[in-house]
Design a protein around this motif. Structure first.
Motif, PDB file in Angstrom:
ATOM      1  N   ILE A 188      -3.019   5.965   0.060  1.00 30.68           N
ATOM      2  CA  ILE A 188      -3.109   7.406   0.274  1.00 30.68           C
ATOM      3  C   ILE A 188      -1.793   8.119   0.030  1.00 30.68           C
ATOM      4  CG2 ILE A 188      -2.585   7.364   2.753  1.00 30.68           C
ATOM      5  CD1 ILE A 188      -5.159   9.561   0.869  1.00 30.68           C
ATOM      6  N   PHE A 189      -0.664   7.469   0.346  1.00 31.74           N
ATOM      7  CA  PHE A 189       0.623   8.124   0.127  1.00 31.74           C
ATOM      8  C   PHE A 189       0.896   8.334  -1.354  1.00 31.74           C
ATOM      9  CE2 PHE A 189       2.650   6.719   4.407  1.00 31.74           C
ATOM     10  CZ  PHE A 189       1.884   7.681   5.050  1.00 31.74           C
ATOM     11  N   LEU A 190       0.433   7.422  -2.201  1.00 30.76           N
ATOM     12  CA  LEU A 190       0.569   7.620  -3.646  1.00 30.76           C
ATOM     13  C   LEU A 190      -0.231   8.841  -4.090  1.00 30.76           C
ATOM     14  CD1 LEU A 190       0.267   3.927  -4.917  1.00 30.76           C
ATOM     15  CD2 LEU A 190       2.348   5.289  -4.587  1.00 30.76           C
ATOM     16  N   PHE A 191      -1.396   8.999  -3.505  1.00 34.14           N
ATOM     17  CA  PHE A 191      -2.217  10.173  -3.818  1.00 34.14           C
ATOM     18  C   PHE A 191      -1.550  11.444  -3.323  1.00 34.14           C
ATOM     19  CE2 PHE A 191      -5.689  13.119  -2.626  1.00 34.14           C
ATOM     20  CZ  PHE A 191      -6.196  13.362  -3.888  1.00 34.14           C
ATOM     21  N   PHE A 192      -0.953  11.365  -2.127  1.00 31.50           N
ATOM     22  CA  PHE A 192      -0.267  12.540  -1.597  1.00 31.50           C
ATOM     23  C   PHE A 192       0.913  12.933  -2.483  1.00 31.50           C
ATOM     24  CE2 PHE A 192      -1.669  11.725   3.076  1.00 31.50           C
ATOM     25  CZ  PHE A 192      -2.921  12.198   2.758  1.00 31.50           C
ATOM     26  N   GLU A 193       1.619  11.941  -3.012  1.00 33.03           N
ATOM     27  CA  GLU A 193       2.739  12.242  -3.899  1.00 33.03           C
ATOM     28  C   GLU A 193       2.268  12.974  -5.153  1.00 33.03           C
ATOM     29  OE1 GLU A 193       4.889   8.718  -4.783  1.00 33.03           O
ATOM     30  OE2 GLU A 193       5.650   8.450  -2.733  1.00 33.03           O
ATOM     31  N   SER A 194       1.083  12.620  -5.634  1.00 36.70           N
ATOM     32  CA  SER A 194       0.543  13.307  -6.806  1.00 36.70           C
ATOM     33  C   SER A 194       0.192  14.761  -6.492  1.00 36.70           C
ATOM     34  CB  SER A 194      -0.697  12.574  -7.323  1.00 36.70           C
ATOM     35  OG  SER A 194      -1.780  12.708  -6.407  1.00 36.70           O
ATOM     36  N   LEU A 195       0.008  15.050  -5.213  1.00 33.23           N
ATOM     37  CA  LEU A 195      -0.263  16.430  -4.800  1.00 33.23           C
ATOM     38  C   LEU A 195       1.012  17.210  -4.518  1.00 33.23           C
ATOM     39  CD1 LEU A 195      -3.282  15.914  -2.340  1.00 33.23           C
ATOM     40  CD2 LEU A 195      -3.365  16.635  -4.739  1.00 33.23           C
ATOM     41  N   GLY A 196       2.164  16.542  -4.645  1.00 31.14           N
ATOM     42  CA  GLY A 196       3.432  17.201  -4.403  1.00 31.14           C
ATOM     43  C   GLY A 196       3.932  17.064  -2.983  1.00 31.14           C
ATOM     44  N   SER A 197       3.485  16.037  -2.273  1.00 29.84           N
ATOM     45  CA  SER A 197       3.895  15.856  -0.880  1.00 29.84           C
ATOM     46  C   SER A 197       5.312  15.305  -0.788  1.00 29.84           C
ATOM     47  CB  SER A 197       2.926  14.905  -0.171  1.00 29.84           C
ATOM     48  OG  SER A 197       3.365  14.624   1.138  1.00 29.84           O
ATOM     49  N   THR A 198       5.976  15.619   0.323  1.00 30.56           N
ATOM     50  CA  THR A 198       7.289  15.057   0.623  1.00 30.56           C
ATOM     51  C   THR A 198       7.136  13.916   1.622  1.00 30.56           C
ATOM     52  OG1 THR A 198       7.632  16.594   2.470  1.00 30.56           O
ATOM     53  CG2 THR A 198       8.346  17.306   0.274  1.00 30.56           C
ATOM     54  N   ASN A 199       8.207  13.154   1.808  1.00 29.94           N
ATOM     55  CA  ASN A 199       8.172  12.062   2.785  1.00 29.94           C
ATOM     56  C   ASN A 199       7.932  12.593   4.199  1.00 29.94           C
ATOM     57  OD1 ASN A 199       8.676  10.185   0.770  1.00 29.94           O
ATOM     58  ND2 ASN A 199      10.892  10.214   1.073  1.00 29.94           N
ATOM     59  N   THR A 200       8.479  13.749   4.487  1.00 29.74           N
ATOM     60  CA  THR A 200       8.278  14.341   5.811  1.00 29.74           C
ATOM     61  C   THR A 200       6.813  14.667   6.051  1.00 29.74           C
ATOM     62  OG1 THR A 200      10.498  15.305   5.766  1.00 29.74           O
ATOM     63  CG2 THR A 200       8.924  16.243   7.327  1.00 29.74           C
ATOM     64  N   MET A 201       6.158  15.236   5.050  1.00 34.99           N
ATOM     65  CA  MET A 201       4.749  15.573   5.197  1.00 34.99           C
ATOM     66  C   MET A 201       3.896  14.321   5.359  1.00 34.99           C
ATOM     67  SD  MET A 201       2.371  17.762   5.511  1.00 34.99           S
ATOM     68  CE  MET A 201       3.164  19.309   5.097  1.00 34.99           C
ATOM     69  N   CYS A 202       4.241  13.251   4.644  1.00 34.34           N
ATOM     70  CA  CYS A 202       3.514  11.989   4.813  1.00 34.34           C
ATOM     71  C   CYS A 202       3.641  11.476   6.239  1.00 34.34           C
ATOM     72  CB  CYS A 202       4.031  10.946   3.823  1.00 34.34           C
ATOM     73  SG  CYS A 202       3.587  11.265   2.095  1.00 34.34           S
ATOM     74  N   GLY A 203       4.839  11.605   6.822  1.00 40.41           N
ATOM     75  CA  GLY A 203       5.027  11.193   8.206  1.00 40.41           C
ATOM     76  C   GLY A 203       4.239  12.045   9.175  1.00 40.41           C
ATOM     77  N   VAL A 204       4.147  13.334   8.889  1.00 45.25           N
ATOM     78  CA  VAL A 204       3.379  14.238   9.754  1.00 45.25           C
ATOM     79  C   VAL A 204       1.895  13.869   9.737  1.00 45.25           C
ATOM     80  CG1 VAL A 204       2.624  16.623  10.058  1.00 45.25           C
ATOM     81  CG2 VAL A 204       5.018  16.126   9.548  1.00 45.25           C
ATOM     82  N   THR A 205       1.377  13.489   8.577  1.00 50.62           N
ATOM     83  CA  THR A 205      -0.041  13.112   8.497  1.00 50.62           C
ATOM     84  C   THR A 205      -0.338  11.898   9.371  1.00 50.62           C
ATOM     85  OG1 THR A 205       0.350  11.697   6.556  1.00 50.62           O
ATOM     86  CG2 THR A 205      -0.218  14.006   6.154  1.00 50.62           C
ATOM     87  N   VAL A 206       0.592  10.937   9.410  1.00 51.44           N
ATOM     88  CA  VAL A 206       0.398   9.760  10.266  1.00 51.44           C
ATOM     89  C   VAL A 206       0.391  10.170  11.733  1.00 51.44           C
ATOM     90  CG1 VAL A 206       1.372   7.544  10.978  1.00 51.44           C
ATOM     91  CG2 VAL A 206       1.425   8.207   8.567  1.00 51.44           C
ATOM     92  N   ALA A 207       1.306  11.059  12.108  1.00 46.68           N
ATOM     93  CA  ALA A 207       1.367  11.513  13.503  1.00 46.68           C
ATOM     94  C   ALA A 207       0.073  12.213  13.908  1.00 46.68           C
ATOM     95  CB  ALA A 207       2.557  12.444  13.691  1.00 46.68           C
ATOM     96  N   VAL A 208      -0.500  12.993  13.008  1.00 48.24           N
ATOM     97  CA  VAL A 208      -1.737  13.710  13.321  1.00 48.24           C
ATOM     98  C   VAL A 208      -2.890  12.735  13.535  1.00 48.24           C
ATOM     99  CG1 VAL A 208      -3.463  15.317  12.404  1.00 48.24           C
ATOM    100  CG2 VAL A 208      -1.021  15.808  12.138  1.00 48.24           C
ATOM    101  N   THR A 209      -2.967  11.697  12.701  1.00 48.88           N
ATOM    102  CA  THR A 209      -4.061  10.728  12.860  1.00 48.88           C
ATOM    103  C   THR A 209      -3.985  10.022  14.207  1.00 48.88           C
ATOM    104  OG1 THR A 209      -2.769   8.977  11.771  1.00 48.88           O
ATOM    105  CG2 THR A 209      -4.164  10.346  10.372  1.00 48.88           C
ATOM    106  N   VAL A 210      -2.778   9.638  14.615  1.00 53.50           N
ATOM    107  CA  VAL A 210      -2.617   8.908  15.881  1.00 53.50           C
ATOM    108  C   VAL A 210      -2.902   9.827  17.065  1.00 53.50           C
ATOM    109  CG1 VAL A 210      -0.977   7.657  17.339  1.00 53.50           C
ATOM    110  CG2 VAL A 210      -0.975   7.294  14.865  1.00 53.50           C
ATOM    111  N   MET A 211      -2.517  11.075  16.968  1.00 52.20           N
ATOM    112  CA  MET A 211      -2.737  12.020  18.060  1.00 52.20           C
ATOM    113  C   MET A 211      -4.217  12.168  18.398  1.00 52.20           C
ATOM    114  SD  MET A 211      -0.016  15.033  17.086  1.00 52.20           S
ATOM    115  CE  MET A 211      -0.823  16.174  18.213  1.00 52.20           C
ATOM    116  N   PHE A 212      -5.074  12.014  17.421  1.00 53.72           N
ATOM    117  CA  PHE A 212      -6.501  12.169  17.669  1.00 53.72           C
ATOM    118  C   PHE A 212      -7.170  10.848  18.061  1.00 53.72           C
ATOM    119  CE2 PHE A 212      -5.784  16.204  15.744  1.00 53.72           C
ATOM    120  CZ  PHE A 212      -6.798  17.024  16.200  1.00 53.72           C
ATOM    121  N   GLU A 213      -6.495   9.727  17.835  1.00 47.65           N
ATOM    122  CA  GLU A 213      -7.043   8.441  18.269  1.00 47.65           C
ATOM    123  C   GLU A 213      -6.941   8.280  19.778  1.00 47.65           C
ATOM    124  OE1 GLU A 213      -5.051   5.327  16.271  1.00 47.65           O
ATOM    125  OE2 GLU A 213      -5.546   6.037  14.254  1.00 47.65           O
ATOM    126  N   ILE A 214      -5.820   8.672  20.343  1.00 44.54           N
ATOM    127  CA  ILE A 214      -5.529   8.397  21.763  1.00 44.54           C
ATOM    128  C   ILE A 214      -6.563   9.024  22.698  1.00 44.54           C
ATOM    129  CG2 ILE A 214      -3.846   8.729  23.611  1.00 44.54           C
ATOM    130  CD1 ILE A 214      -1.651   8.507  21.474  1.00 44.54           C
TER     131      ILE A 214
END
Length: 210
Positions: free
Chosen positions: A103-129
């Motif tokens: 998914i991060f490779l796909f995000f890079e193709s959309l113009g994502s930064t490393n910071t945004m990739c990290g934010v997406t991981v944080a959002v996924t975990v926040m909804f699991e708990i």
């Protein structure tokens, strides 16, 4: 993603249609080939003749752990409900594995930064708990079958939604990332209950391990 999303939809739709018709609690009794814990305990405490010792060895799952594992797996798949659920679980795990690793490779193709990739991981975990916290209540309300269906539909919505995100609009991904938390938490909660329900009495943990 364009390939995995339609395949995931077909697999999930077919398996959901199968096991939603079997929503009653199903428990498979232990077969003759799988000894119950009480039987193993009796064998361990037995001091009878060699014939009884031989019988205990033949019935003990420890004599062949590999065969015991296969027998336990077969007992879980011996109904349409069990087989359909396991197929759904395996295919859903295959789909989420593809997304998690690429998914991060796909995000890079959309113009994502490393910071945004990290934010997406944080959002996924926040909804699991919170979903894991509410797992007992969710099981009472929906049961493992519907929770697995919810997980499948959340995954399908997420991966199909990725394909509609335009270039340089990476922030839109944050609206889809909570669905990963729904998929993961609901699937894992459902799988644990499923294994405990279909396993022979005394082998719930072993079934969950499988």
């Amino acid at each position: 993603l364009l390939v995995s999303a339609p395949l995931a939809f077909l697999y999930c739709f077919a398996t959901i249609a199968i096991f939603t018709q079997h929503t009653k609690n199903i428990r498979i009794s232990a077969t003759d080939n799988v000894s119950s814990p009480s039987r193993v305990e009796d064998c361990n405490s037995s001091s009878d003749t060699n014939e009884s010792d031989e019988e205990c060895q033949n019935n003990s799952p420890d004599t062949s752990k590999r065969n015991f594992t296969w027998l336990l797996l077969l007992s879980m798949c011996s109904t349409i409900y069990g087989a359909g659920y396991i197929i759904s679980s395996v295919t859903l795990s295959m789909g989420t594995s593809v997304v998690n690793h690429l998914i991060f490779l796909f995000f890079e193709s959309l113009g994502s930064t490393n910071t945004m990739c990290g934010v997406t991981v944080a959002v996924t975990v926040m909804f699991e708990i919170p979903i894991f916290q509410l797992a007992p209540k969710l099981l009472e309300i929906f049961g493992p079958e519907k929770l697995q269906g919810i997980a499948c539909m959340a995954y399908i919505t997420r991966v199909v939604g990725y394909t509609f995100i335009p270039q340089n609009r990476m922030w839109m991904v944050l609206f889809l990332e909570p669905l990963h938390g729904v998929t993961y938490a609901c699937a894992k909660t459902s799988q644990v209950e499923f294994a405990a329900r279909l396993a022979p009495k005394g082998y719930e943990s072993s079934s969950q391990g499988i």
